[in-house]
Structure formats: C-alpha cells, structure tokens
Design an enzyme around this catalytic site. Sequence first.
Site, PDB file in Angstrom:
ATOM      1  N   CYS A  30       4.160  -3.249 137.259  1.00  0.00           N
ATOM      2  CA  CYS A  30       4.360  -1.970 136.710  1.00  0.00           C
ATOM      3  C   CYS A  30       2.871  -1.461 136.780  1.00  0.00           C
ATOM      4  CB  CYS A  30       5.097  -1.958 135.376  1.00  0.00           C
ATOM      5  SG  CYS A  30       4.805  -0.603 134.382  1.00  0.00           S
ATOM      6  N   CYS A  33       1.834  -0.107 133.222  1.00  0.00           N
ATOM      7  CA  CYS A  33       1.538  -1.117 132.400  1.00  0.00           C
ATOM      8  C   CYS A  33       0.197  -1.815 132.528  1.00  0.00           C
ATOM      9  CB  CYS A  33       2.512  -2.553 132.644  1.00  0.00           C
ATOM     10  SG  CYS A  33       4.157  -1.877 132.442  1.00  0.00           S
TER      11      CYS A  33
END
Length: 102
Positions: A30, A33
Amino acid sequence: MAILHATESDFDEVIQSEKTVLVDFWAAWCPPCKRLSPILKELDEELEDFNVAKVNVDEHPELASRFGVMSMPTLIVFQDGLPVKKAIGFRHKEALTELIAR
C-alpha cells in the site's frame, strides 16, 4: 516509546493501555501506508500521551475483519480498549494530531 507491532495474540493487551492508542492497519503493498509510516514514527517520538501500534492486515486478516477494515491505511483510535475514532486513507501529521486530540 517505540511503535508496537500488534498481532492476534497480543492485540487486546495493546489496546488496553492507560494511554490512548492509535492503531494503523496497513499493508506492505500500500503506497499511502508507506507515506504514513514516517509520520507515525515522528508522532510517536514527539508525543508522550499516546501509543502507536501497527497491524499488518495481510498477516492478521482476522483483526482487520474484526474492526471492519476494508481499505488501507485505516487508523483507529482506542481509549480504554474501545474504538472511539476511525480515519481511512492517508492523513498529514496535523490531521493525525487532531484525530488523537479530539
């Protein structure tokens, strides 16, 4: 304090802290993230009145399911072991500070 990496076996103990706990549900694949990670580290080093924990959703899908995490990153604030606030997606440092403070 160091960022905690919570697992299925210790998650309930992690969120039962006397301090507010900000839990980052994240995944290695991600990009938002990855952008969020250094911000969480800064906050953890700067502010003493809360703890930061991270949960890798690929390694602990049961925890993600338990809290309705469907998008990453998802940030959940816990107080006295209960979820009290939730934010989905990347947040800048100022927005995270507000999320914790409210």
